[in-house]
Design an enzyme around this catalytic site. Structure first.
Site, PDB file in Angstrom:
ATOM      1  N   ARG A  65       0.809  -1.222   0.000  1.00  0.00           N
ATOM      2  CA  ARG A  65       0.000   0.000   0.000  1.00  0.00           C
ATOM      3  C   ARG A  65       0.842   1.272   0.000  1.00  0.00           C
ATOM      4  O   ARG A  65       0.514   2.215  -0.704  1.00  0.00           O
ATOM      5  CB  ARG A  65      -1.030  -0.011   1.114  1.00  0.00           C
ATOM      6  CG  ARG A  65      -0.543   0.332   2.482  1.00  0.00           C
ATOM      7  CD  ARG A  65      -1.573  -0.040   3.498  1.00  0.00           C
ATOM      8  NE  ARG A  65      -1.776  -1.486   3.476  1.00  0.00           N
ATOM      9  CZ  ARG A  65      -2.931  -2.088   3.728  1.00  0.00           C
ATOM     10  NH1 ARG A  65      -3.980  -1.392   4.013  1.00  0.00           N
ATOM     11  NH2 ARG A  65      -3.018  -3.402   3.707  1.00  0.00           N
ATOM     12  N   THR A  66       1.910   1.306   0.747  1.00  0.00           N
ATOM     13  CA  THR A  66       2.690   2.550   0.813  1.00  0.00           C
ATOM     14  C   THR A  66       3.309   2.860  -0.553  1.00  0.00           C
ATOM     15  O   THR A  66       3.267   3.982  -1.036  1.00  0.00           O
ATOM     16  CB  THR A  66       3.768   2.457   1.908  1.00  0.00           C
ATOM     17  OG1 THR A  66       3.121   2.131   3.144  1.00  0.00           O
ATOM     18  CG2 THR A  66       4.514   3.760   2.081  1.00  0.00           C
ATOM     19  N   LYS A  93      24.619  -3.868   4.284  1.00  0.00           N
ATOM     20  CA  LYS A  93      24.138  -2.491   4.432  1.00  0.00           C
ATOM     21  C   LYS A  93      25.297  -1.505   4.551  1.00  0.00           C
ATOM     22  O   LYS A  93      26.435  -1.863   4.352  1.00  0.00           O
ATOM     23  CB  LYS A  93      23.233  -2.424   5.640  1.00  0.00           C
ATOM     24  CG  LYS A  93      22.107  -3.378   5.404  1.00  0.00           C
ATOM     25  CD  LYS A  93      21.051  -3.301   6.396  1.00  0.00           C
ATOM     26  CE  LYS A  93      20.126  -4.457   6.163  1.00  0.00           C
ATOM     27  NZ  LYS A  93      20.587  -5.645   6.864  1.00  0.00           N
ATOM     28  N   ARG A 115      12.140   3.261   1.784  1.00  0.00           N
ATOM     29  CA  ARG A 115      11.781   2.370   2.899  1.00  0.00           C
ATOM     30  C   ARG A 115      12.948   1.426   3.124  1.00  0.00           C
ATOM     31  O   ARG A 115      13.503   0.881   2.170  1.00  0.00           O
ATOM     32  CB  ARG A 115      10.518   1.579   2.572  1.00  0.00           C
ATOM     33  CG  ARG A 115      10.227   0.502   3.605  1.00  0.00           C
ATOM     34  CD  ARG A 115       8.873  -0.113   3.443  1.00  0.00           C
ATOM     35  NE  ARG A 115       7.831   0.762   3.950  1.00  0.00           N
ATOM     36  CZ  ARG A 115       6.591   0.350   4.231  1.00  0.00           C
ATOM     37  NH1 ARG A 115       6.244  -0.898   4.029  1.00  0.00           N
ATOM     38  NH2 ARG A 115       5.701   1.201   4.690  1.00  0.00           N
ATOM     39  N   HIS A 143       7.545   6.410  10.469  1.00  0.00           N
ATOM     40  CA  HIS A 143       6.781   6.247   9.227  1.00  0.00           C
ATOM     41  C   HIS A 143       5.876   7.485   9.138  1.00  0.00           C
ATOM     42  O   HIS A 143       4.683   7.418   9.381  1.00  0.00           O
ATOM     43  CB  HIS A 143       5.968   4.950   9.324  1.00  0.00           C
ATOM     44  CG  HIS A 143       5.309   4.519   8.054  1.00  0.00           C
ATOM     45  ND1 HIS A 143       5.310   5.278   6.907  1.00  0.00           N
ATOM     46  CD2 HIS A 143       4.624   3.379   7.765  1.00  0.00           C
ATOM     47  CE1 HIS A 143       4.643   4.625   5.969  1.00  0.00           C
ATOM     48  NE2 HIS A 143       4.223   3.478   6.465  1.00  0.00           N
TER      49      HIS A 143
HETATM   50  C1  NCD Z   1       3.012  -0.463   8.304  1.00  0.00           C
HETATM   51  C2  NCD Z   1       4.500  -0.478   8.084  1.00  0.00           C
HETATM   52  O1  NCD Z   1       4.985  -0.934   7.064  1.00  0.00           O
HETATM   53  O2  NCD Z   1       5.161   0.024   8.974  1.00  0.00           O
HETATM   54  N1  NCD Z   1       2.245  -0.660   7.174  1.00  0.00           N
HETATM   55  C3  NCD Z   1       2.019   0.381   6.321  1.00  0.00           C
HETATM   56  O3  NCD Z   1       2.881   1.139   5.965  1.00  0.00           O
HETATM   57  N2  NCD Z   1       0.751   0.520   5.922  1.00  0.00           N
HETATM   58  C4  NCD Z   1       2.608  -1.319   9.416  1.00  0.00           C
HETATM   59  C5  NCD Z   1       2.858  -2.794   9.322  1.00  0.00           C
HETATM   60  O4  NCD Z   1       3.603  -3.275   8.486  1.00  0.00           O
HETATM   61  O5  NCD Z   1       2.283  -3.484  10.174  1.00  0.00           O
END
Ligand code: NCD
Length: 322
Positions: A65-66, A93, A115, A143
């Site tokens: 989703r992100t 890393k 991310r 986040h």
């Molecule tokens: C979250 C994340 O990735 O931190 N999800 C998101 O971005 N919608 C929370 C999760 O992974 O539980």
């Protein structure tokens, strides 16, 4: 020059976290997002603000989703959006992260959305590139766009964040969503309660100005907002709770526990949800009370606003490197 040009309401080059942002800066991001909610409900959702701009989504961790939300946000503003998924298993890393950053930097992107599974990696990367950087989630640290979309969802439903009691429940220890939300809600004058087994509460978290509960019935009492978190088993090395069944019995949100919150309390979850683990399926789908889908909708608007504001700032001489 208008006042906004001379004194931008969000005077930073990056969006790396919520910690350190002022109420005015957060409000500016939310206000700008608000305008996009309506636009995203139109047939023609496109604007040309990011024409000629390049946005790279650099994801070192899985995301549906992100990543999609940032991609849509960039495209709706007519930016060129490139998605790069990098598997961390093959990566050492540190140097490699910087190498990747330098390589991408040479292609002159305007915004990097990053991310990464390590806390702090996104900030490190931001120090090596010339473009704006948005933290799309770094380890268990922050986040920020998730906290902003949560805040926008709440603000549209309740009119304000000030004075609300928000219970954040579940795997706080591994949650960057919780951390960003704690900073944002505290800064905006809400009261935050954390509810989790002792093993899933970060030591010393009270210093952030939250109340800690180990019992859902007590913690949820009279709260306005119930924010559930996913049990992040992929980040757990060791045993944090006896079994998923027992976890659900004590900390899973069902109607019986929810009855302790205010009658009109909103139910939230950042997704992805584990039905029957942290939340009962019926409660999650109770669209009188659950605003989980609305959170996803607000996410696109928030990311459009962040992309717009950060690219505006790129053309300004001096910004603070937050
Ligand atoms: C979250 C994340 O990735 O931190 N999800 C998101 O971005 N919608 C929370 C999760 O992974 O539980």
């Amino acid at each position: 020059m208008n006042a906004e040009t001379e004194h931008p309401s969000y005077p930073h080059r990056h969006l790396l976290g919520i910690e350190g942002l002022s109420p005015l800066e957060i409000t500016a991001l939310l206000d700008r997002s608000e305008a996009y909610v309506d636009q995203n409900r139109q047939t023609d959702k496109k604007q040309s603000l990011l024409r000629g701009r390049t946005i790279i989504n650099l994801f070192f961790e899985n995301s549906t989703r992100t990543r999609t939300s940032f991609e849509l946000a960039g495209k709706r503003l007519s930016g060129d959006v490139i998605n790069m998924s990098v598997s961390t298993s093959s990566i050492k890393k540190g140097e490699t992260l910087i190498d990747t950053a330098m390589t991408l930097n040479a292609m002159h992107p305007d915004v990097l959305v990053v991310r990464h599974p390590e806390s702090g990696a996104v900030k490190l990367l931001s120090e090596k590139v010339n473009c704006a950087v948005i933290n799309g989630g770094d380890g268990s640290h922050e986040h920020p766009t998730q906290a902003l979309l949560d805040a926008l969802t709440i603000r549209r439903r309740r009119g304000t964040l000030q004075g609300l009691s928000v219970a954040i429940c579940g795997d706080i220890l591994h949650s960057r969503v919780a951390r960003s939300n704690i900073h944002l809600l505290n800064t905006m004058g809400a009261r935050v309660r954390l509810i989790a087994p002792a093993t899933l509460i970060p030591p010393g978290v009270e210093r952030l100005g939250v109340e800690v509960f180990h019992n859902m019935e007590e913690g949820l009492r009279d709260c306005d907002i119930v924010m559930m978190l996913r049990l992040q088993q992929e980040r757990m090395h060791g045993s944090f709770f006896p079994s998923v069944r027992e976890y659900f019995a004590f900390f899973g949100l069902d109607y019986a526990k929810l009855a302790n919150a205010k009658a009109d309390a909103l139910i939230m979850h950042p997704g992805p949800m584990n039905r029957g683990v942290e939340i009962d399926a019926e409660v999650a789908d109770d669209f009188g009370r659950s605003v989980i889908r609305e959170q996803v909708e607000m996410g696109v608007a928030v990311r459009m606003a962040c992309l717009e504001i950060l690219t505006e700032n790129l053309d300004r001489p001096a910004q603070r490197n937050l």
